[in-house]
Design an enzyme around this catalytic site. Structure first.
Site, PDB file in Angstrom:
ATOM      1  N   LYS A 207       0.975  -1.211  -0.041  1.00  8.56           N
ATOM      2  CA  LYS A 207       0.162   0.040   0.079  1.00  8.56           C
ATOM      3  C   LYS A 207       0.785   1.378   0.044  1.00  8.56           C
ATOM      4  O   LYS A 207       0.621   2.436  -0.550  1.00  8.56           O
ATOM      5  CB  LYS A 207      -0.956  -0.118   1.168  1.00  8.56           C
ATOM      6  CG  LYS A 207      -2.050  -1.122   1.215  1.00  8.56           C
ATOM      7  CD  LYS A 207      -2.858  -0.892  -0.214  1.00  8.56           C
ATOM      8  CE  LYS A 207      -4.045  -1.835  -0.146  1.00  8.56           C
ATOM      9  NZ  LYS A 207      -4.956  -1.993  -1.121  1.00  8.56           N
ATOM     10  N   HIS A 226      -7.720   2.705  -7.304  1.00  6.41           N
ATOM     11  CA  HIS A 226      -7.982   1.539  -6.509  1.00  6.41           C
ATOM     12  C   HIS A 226      -9.046   0.904  -6.851  1.00  6.41           C
ATOM     13  O   HIS A 226     -10.179   0.923  -6.484  1.00  6.41           O
ATOM     14  CB  HIS A 226      -7.914   1.956  -4.915  1.00  6.41           C
ATOM     15  CG  HIS A 226      -8.123   0.917  -3.967  1.00  6.41           C
ATOM     16  ND1 HIS A 226      -9.233   0.926  -3.140  1.00  6.41           N
ATOM     17  CD2 HIS A 226      -7.649  -0.172  -3.724  1.00  6.41           C
ATOM     18  CE1 HIS A 226      -8.962  -0.213  -2.141  1.00  6.41           C
ATOM     19  NE2 HIS A 226      -7.932  -0.946  -2.628  1.00  6.41           N
ATOM     20  N   ARG A 328      -4.852 -13.368   4.887  1.00  2.00           N
ATOM     21  CA  ARG A 328      -4.661 -12.972   3.434  1.00  2.00           C
ATOM     22  C   ARG A 328      -3.857 -14.080   2.693  1.00  2.00           C
ATOM     23  O   ARG A 328      -3.039 -14.741   3.346  1.00  2.00           O
ATOM     24  CB  ARG A 328      -3.683 -11.702   3.341  1.00  2.00           C
ATOM     25  CG  ARG A 328      -4.313 -10.680   3.926  1.00  2.00           C
ATOM     26  CD  ARG A 328      -5.238  -9.786   2.791  1.00  2.00           C
ATOM     27  NE  ARG A 328      -6.042  -8.828   3.329  1.00  2.00           N
ATOM     28  CZ  ARG A 328      -6.534  -8.037   2.440  1.00  2.00           C
ATOM     29  NH1 ARG A 328      -6.335  -7.834   1.097  1.00  2.00           N
ATOM     30  NH2 ARG A 328      -7.558  -6.910   2.914  1.00  2.00           N
TER      31      ARG A 328
END
Length: 536
Positions: A207, A226, A328
């Site tokens: 990020k 995004h 994740r």
């Protein structure tokens, strides 16, 4: 591959001189190692374990999500009037940054380091050469799988224009270093240097790099977004905007279409391009049946963050959120069948905004005008779901400008203007799809089935909605189709799904008011855009 230990070829000499100029003196550098080698070292250093799927499972410790309070941008001549300063983009003094940078460099003296050299941006004209320096093998594997890997020739000539120094074992001292805690994410746009310390959550690397790209690209006339993107057999590109947990990754992973990318893209005059070479998918409650592409991508070379692994069978338990809801999986794009590599596409004809409304009042599907699209893009409404940030336990309404405020350093109007220009130029259709709740708010109603959301996306893409009738919702000022193939018509008008109609009206007015109140923060916005939003 042993970096500094290699024989002095021309390219190693160049690399070594870059390292010396950067000012670090590690005992050993492993540069762009293979996946196998990185996994082997990670296991040897006890950084993680190999699961039954072949993936590398790691735990990130105290930080299992982004830490927005610990992120700062250096305030200087370049940034002082270009960055939208405030709660998201907090100022950090140049001198303090330089001091902390020196401390970090001293800290890694005599230590083993891992370097990934590669690119962000699949379009050669608009890509940025990057260098990611880390003190853990698994983080280098993450970088290798998430970013664009260089060819052997490109690696020889590599000149990083952005360096990320991510040292998990280095902690700041807040009272000395002017940070909020021991952890920090500091972005210096002038020096093209990012410092990350004391957090092992790999999403911070990704990020922070996007934040840099999102700052640089507008001045090149490229619209940074995004969003995820995919492409059909006929070459039709579709964009999916949405915050974490809205279904951006799941809905763009469509077996009938080819994935371009799942998170960040640029839109130039030629078309769109992915920033990344991989995906970073949420995998809480992952099921093979509903998300086969992500399920099958979790294999050798993939990295699992904070997924609970069964001690006996070494099987990942995707339903266990005891470490975090924000579990994740990181894997390269090539693990997704039919993914487009290099990941570029043409100018999109359809854009989809995704929101997960936990109040259960927004229509599941509506069509937006250009002004409506700019309004909803600037608003970036969703409900924050558990796990994406520390401390979020129950969904709550959230507005994140441009569907990505934490990564958009400039004013929302800069990005919205670019969106409006693109919609006009390419005659792009924009739809708002609510993947949140229906029949009542969170804990009363039910989450809209992913099959229905997929059917709405398909209808938007195939043009099925061009021939149906629309009704106008006055509270939200939205046009709702009266029918959509594959979706029960009664759920399209959200009020119909509530038993208590008065309760619906009250909640709808409340959300409408929240939209209006949130939009007040934007200055110098045209009346057309302002009046395209919900009405009180």
């Amino acid at each position: 591959e042993g970096g500094i230990e290699m024989s002095e070829t021309k390219s190693t000499a160049k690399f070594n001189s870059q390292i010396i100029a950067f000012g670090i003196n590690p005992s050993k550098i492993y540069r762009n190692l293979s996946v196998e080698k990185l996994v082997e070292i990670a296991i040897g250093k006890n950084e993680g374990l190999v699961t039954s799927t072949g993936s590398l499972s790691v735990k990130t410790g105290r930080y299992t999500g982004r830490s927005p309070d610990d992120r700062f941008i250096v305030f200087d001549d370049l940034t002082h009037d270009k960055v939208h300063w405030g709660k998201v983009n907090k100022q950090f003094p140049t001198e303090t940054f330089d001091k902390l940078s020196q401390k970090m460099k001293k800290f890694v003296d005599g230590k083993e380091l891992f370097i990934f050299d590669g690119f962000v941006g699949a379009d050669p004209k608009n890509r940025l050469p990057i260098r990611i320096i880390s003190d853990h093998a698994w983080q280098s594997l993450f970088a290798h799988q998430l970013f664009i890997r260089p060819s052997a020739a490109e690696l020889e000539d590599h000149e990083p224009e952005l360096t990320v120094m991510c040292i998990n074992d280095f902690e700041a001292i807040p009272e000395v270093d002017s940070t909020m805690s021991n952890a920090f994410i500091l972005i210096n746009l002038s020096k093209k240097l990012v410092l990350i310390g004391a957090t092992s959550y790999a999403g911070e690397i990704k990020k922070s790099i996007f934040s840099v790209m999102n700052f640089i690209l507008p001045s090149k006339g490229v619209f940074p977004m995004h969003c995820s993107a995919n492409i059909g057999k006929d070459g039709d590109t579709v964009l999916f905007f949405g915050l974490s947990g809205t279904g951006k990754t799941s809905l763009s992973a469509d077996p009938e279409r080819m994935l371009i990318g799942d998170d960040e893209h640029g839109w130039s005059d030629k078309g769109i391009f992915n920033f990344e070479g991989g995906c970073y998918a949420k995998c809480i409650n992952l099921k093979e049946k509903s998300e086969p592409q992500i399920w099958n991508a979790i294999k050798t070379g993939a990295v699992l963050e904070n997924v609970v692994i069964d001690k006996e069978s070494l099987k990942p338990d995707f339903d266990d959120g005891s470490l975090t809801e924000n579990t994740r999986a990181a894997y390269p794009l090539s693990y997704i069948p039919k993914a487009i590599v290099p990941s570029v596409g043409g100018n999109p004809k359809v854009i989809i905004f995704l929101t997960a409304d936990a109040m259960g009042v927004l229509p599941p599907l509506s069509k937006l005008s250009k002004d409506g699209a700019m309004f909803h893009f600037m608003s970036g409404y969703t409900s924050k779901l558990a796990g994406t940030e520390r401390g979020i336990k129950e969904p709550k309404a959230a507005f994140s400008k441009c569907f990505g405020a934490p990564f958009m350093p400039r004013l929302a109007s800069v990005y919205a203007k670019m969106l409006g220009e693109k919609i006009s130029k390419h005659n792009t259709s924009v739809y708002l799809i609510n993947t949140g709740w229906s029949g009542g708010p969170y804990s009363v109603g039910e989450r809209i089935k992913i099959e229905y959301s997929r059917a709405m996306v398909t209808a938007a893409i195939t043009g099925s909605l061009d021939i149906v009738k629309f009704s106008h919702n006055d509270i939200f000022n939205l046009d709702i189709p009266t029918e959509c193939p594959g979706v029960p018509s009664e759920i399209l008008e959200p009020r119909n799904t509530w038993i208590d109609k008065d309760s619906y009206d009250l909640s709808a007015k409340k959300l409408s008011q929240m939209f209006v109140d949130n939009f007040k923060k934007f200055e110098n916005i045209s009346d057309e855009i302002r009046s395209a939003g919900p009405k009180i």
